[in-house]
Write a protein that holds these residues in place. Structure first.
Motif, short mmCIF file in Angstrom:
data_model
loop_
_atom_site.label_atom_id
_atom_site.label_comp_id
_atom_site.label_asym_id
_atom_site.label_seq_id
_atom_site.Cartn_x
_atom_site.Cartn_y
_atom_site.Cartn_z
N TYR A 176 49.32 42.32 43.11
CA TYR A 176 48.55 43.55 42.92
C TYR A 176 47.85 43.53 41.56
CZ TYR A 176 50.63 45.78 47.04
OH TYR A 176 51.00 46.10 48.33
N ALA A 177 48.59 43.08 40.55
CA ALA A 177 47.98 42.98 39.21
C ALA A 177 46.82 41.98 39.22
CB ALA A 177 49.04 42.56 38.19
N GLY A 178 47.03 40.84 39.89
CA GLY A 178 45.98 39.83 39.96
C GLY A 178 44.81 40.24 40.82
N GLY A 179 45.00 41.24 41.69
CA GLY A 179 43.93 41.68 42.57
C GLY A 179 43.12 42.83 42.01
N PHE A 180 43.82 43.86 41.51
CA PHE A 180 43.09 45.02 40.99
C PHE A 180 42.36 44.70 39.68
CE2 PHE A 180 46.15 47.56 43.63
CZ PHE A 180 45.17 48.15 44.43
N GLY A 181 42.92 43.81 38.86
CA GLY A 181 42.29 43.49 37.58
C GLY A 181 40.84 43.04 37.70
N PRO A 182 40.53 42.00 38.49
CA PRO A 182 39.14 41.56 38.63
C PRO A 182 38.22 42.63 39.23
CG PRO A 182 40.64 39.90 39.47
CD PRO A 182 41.46 41.12 39.20
N LEU A 183 38.74 43.41 40.18
CA LEU A 183 37.90 44.43 40.80
C LEU A 183 37.56 45.55 39.82
CD1 LEU A 183 39.60 44.67 44.31
CD2 LEU A 183 37.62 43.31 43.63
N ILE A 184 38.47 45.84 38.89
CA ILE A 184 38.21 46.85 37.87
C ILE A 184 37.22 46.35 36.82
CG2 ILE A 184 39.28 48.14 35.97
CD1 ILE A 184 41.83 48.30 37.73
N ILE A 185 37.33 45.06 36.47
CA ILE A 185 36.48 44.48 35.42
C ILE A 185 35.09 44.13 35.93
CG2 ILE A 185 36.26 42.51 33.85
CD1 ILE A 185 38.26 44.60 32.97
N ALA A 186 34.95 43.88 37.24
CA ALA A 186 33.66 43.43 37.79
C ALA A 186 32.50 44.36 37.42
CB ALA A 186 33.77 43.27 39.31
N PRO A 187 32.62 45.69 37.49
CA PRO A 187 31.48 46.54 37.09
C PRO A 187 31.08 46.35 35.62
CG PRO A 187 33.06 47.80 38.38
CD PRO A 187 33.71 46.49 38.07
N ALA A 188 32.05 46.09 34.75
CA ALA A 188 31.73 45.85 33.34
C ALA A 188 30.94 44.56 33.18
CB ALA A 188 33.02 45.79 32.51
N ILE A 189 31.31 43.53 33.96
CA ILE A 189 30.57 42.27 33.92
C ILE A 189 29.14 42.49 34.40
CG2 ILE A 189 30.44 39.93 34.87
CD1 ILE A 189 32.69 40.29 32.88
N LEU A 190 28.99 43.26 35.48
CA LEU A 190 27.67 43.55 36.02
C LEU A 190 26.81 44.29 35.01
CD1 LEU A 190 25.70 43.66 38.44
CD2 LEU A 190 26.82 45.80 39.13
N ALA A 191 27.40 45.24 34.30
CA ALA A 191 26.62 46.09 33.40
C ALA A 191 26.36 45.44 32.05
CB ALA A 191 27.36 47.42 33.19
N TRP A 192 27.31 44.67 31.52
CA TRP A 192 27.24 44.28 30.12
C TRP A 192 27.16 42.79 29.84
CZ3 TRP A 192 31.82 48.06 29.83
CH2 TRP A 192 31.33 49.38 29.77
N LEU A 193 27.46 41.94 30.82
CA LEU A 193 27.38 40.51 30.55
C LEU A 193 25.96 40.02 30.79
CD1 LEU A 193 28.94 37.84 29.89
CD2 LEU A 193 29.10 37.50 32.37
N PRO A 194 25.27 39.52 29.77
CA PRO A 194 23.91 39.01 29.98
C PRO A 194 23.93 37.63 30.62
CG PRO A 194 24.55 38.70 27.69
CD PRO A 194 25.69 39.45 28.35
N GLU A 195 22.87 37.33 31.35
CA GLU A 195 22.71 35.97 31.86
C GLU A 195 22.49 35.04 30.67
OE1 GLU A 195 23.26 33.29 33.51
OE2 GLU A 195 22.54 34.16 35.39
#
Length: 407
Positions: A176-195
């Motif tokens: 559960y920890a390994g599953g929810f973690g990436p799904l929670i962080i994914a929006p931050a990657i979409l919004a703030w990680l530049p190509e």
């Protein structure tokens, strides 16, 4: 290395720290998921009634998924960009880690780990490329090591969850920890990680000059890269045999020597603490010392730590051996990622790194399976650990060749 593509120079900025920080977080989540099966193994074995051989198959199921995931993820990184592929990969390994927690049979467990591995494999080449391309060439090894130290940190987190677990049967919470973690962080990657700006510039130049990115065969074997690619693959394969044997079987081997599960969890935490030290120190040394010297020292350290681990008979000796093994083996893996990233130009880096990661995954499959078969056949923990030393020597030869080409 010969070059037909102008290298794009990157200057460090505040955004560089942001990129490396986000990549570090994703690497922590990946490390957590990669080591979760090893931590959960004793409890999973009791619930599903698994033999030692079946545990080896369970460990290797995720590695089978990593192989095509790394190949596809690396190639797509050069075709459509690093950020997009990283995002899709994160969502995949998060979702399928949650599926692992819902399994009720051995067959569905294998399927869930296979699909999780596919997502994990796609993420790693993109993390390496993003980190390497966020800094000037003189800092590339350090940047990759900063990102990669997230892997053992995630592993230490997995071990800590295992130590703190209540009861002898509960294992699903780690997934559960390994599953929810990436799904929670994914929006931050979409919004703030530049190509990657280096990738965008190099890709645009390649499209103008050559009509698009080079083919996979040209990336790997063209322009004098064939020998370098072959030796990178050999070293990746052998190093990952040793690394994933230790990652998956270390807790079980320690318990087999009469220690408690809690003590086994502590040694696994020490393995990951040593890994962080090894990864960071190796990356810094690669940017300051001749690569051949660093490679020789790291692999010599691995062989010594394995000899110590094979002969360890008490908790203190085991702890020291495991700490040194983590420093050496995971430091070596990080070193190979840095050497591999430096061996391919920006426009082809994702493909080159992805192929190396994929070939290495054969080793991550072979290691746990071979150890499982040896143990099932009656071999002692000492024999299995000692058998890793010749494999380490072969890995050292391959890495020394690549390092020699960089000198």
């Amino acid at each position: 290395m010969s070059s037909s593509t102008t290298q794009v120079q990157v200057r460090p900025t505040a955004g560089t720290v942001w990129v490396l920080g986000l990549c570090l977080i994703v690497a922590i989540l990946e490390g957590l998921d990669l080591q979760s099966t090893g931590v959960a193994a004793p409890r999973m074995a009791r619930e599903f009634g698994l033999s030692v051989s079946q545990l080896g198959i369970a460990f290797s199921a995720g590695m089978f998924g990593l192989l095509p995931g790394a190949l596809l993820g690396g190639r797509l990184a050069d075709l459509i960009g690093r950020k997009r592929v990283l995002l899709v990969s994160m969502v995949a390994f998060g979702a399928f880690s949650l599926l692992t927690a819902q399994t009720s049979t051995f067959a569905t467990l294998l399927l869930a780990r296979l699909l999780t591995g596919f997502g994990l494999g796609g993420a790693m080449p993109n993390l390496i490329a993003l980190s390497a391309e966020a800094v000037p060439e003189r800092l590339r090894n350090t940047a990759v090591s900063v990102m990669y130290c997230g892997m053992p940190l995630g592993g230490a987190l997995a071990a800590l969850i295992g130590v703190l677990s209540a009861g002898d049967t509960e294992w699903r919470h780690i997934f559960y920890a390994g599953g929810f973690g990436p799904l929670i962080i994914a929006p931050a990657i979409l919004a703030w990680l530049p190509e990657s700006h280096a990738y965008a510039a190099a890709s645009s130049q390649a499209n103008t000059t050559h009509g698009g990115p080079p083919s996979t065969l040209r990336v790997l074997f063209g322009e004098g890269r064939a020998a370098t690619t072959a030796f990178i693959w050999i070293s990746f394969f052998c190093t990952l045999i040793v690394l994933y044997f230790l990652l998956n079987w270390l807790p079980s081997l320690i318990v087999s020597r009469g220690l408690t599960r809690g003590q086994a969890g502590i040694t696994q935490i020490l393995f990951n603490v040593g890994s962080v030290i090894g990864v960071l120190s190796t990356g810094v040394l690669l940017d300051r010392v001749r690569p051949m010297r660093v490679v020789a020292a790291v692999y010599a350290g691995i062989a010594i730590s394995l000899l110590m681990l094979a002969g360890a008979g008490n908790m203190l000796w085991l702890s020291l051996s495991v700490l040194l093994a983590g420093m050496g083996v995971v430091g070596a893996q990080s070193m190979l990622y840095a050497l591999c990233a430096a061996s391919y130009q920006t426009v082809m880096r994702g493909t080159g790194v992805g192929a190396a990661v994929a070939v290495g995954r054969f080793g991550s499959i072979v290691g746990p399976l071979a150890a499982g078969q040896l143990l099932a056949g009656g071999a002692s923990a000492t024999t299995v650990i000692a058998a890793s030393i010749p494999v380490t020597v072969v890995a050292a030869v391959g890495a020394l060749f690549v390092a020699c080409r960089k000198n």
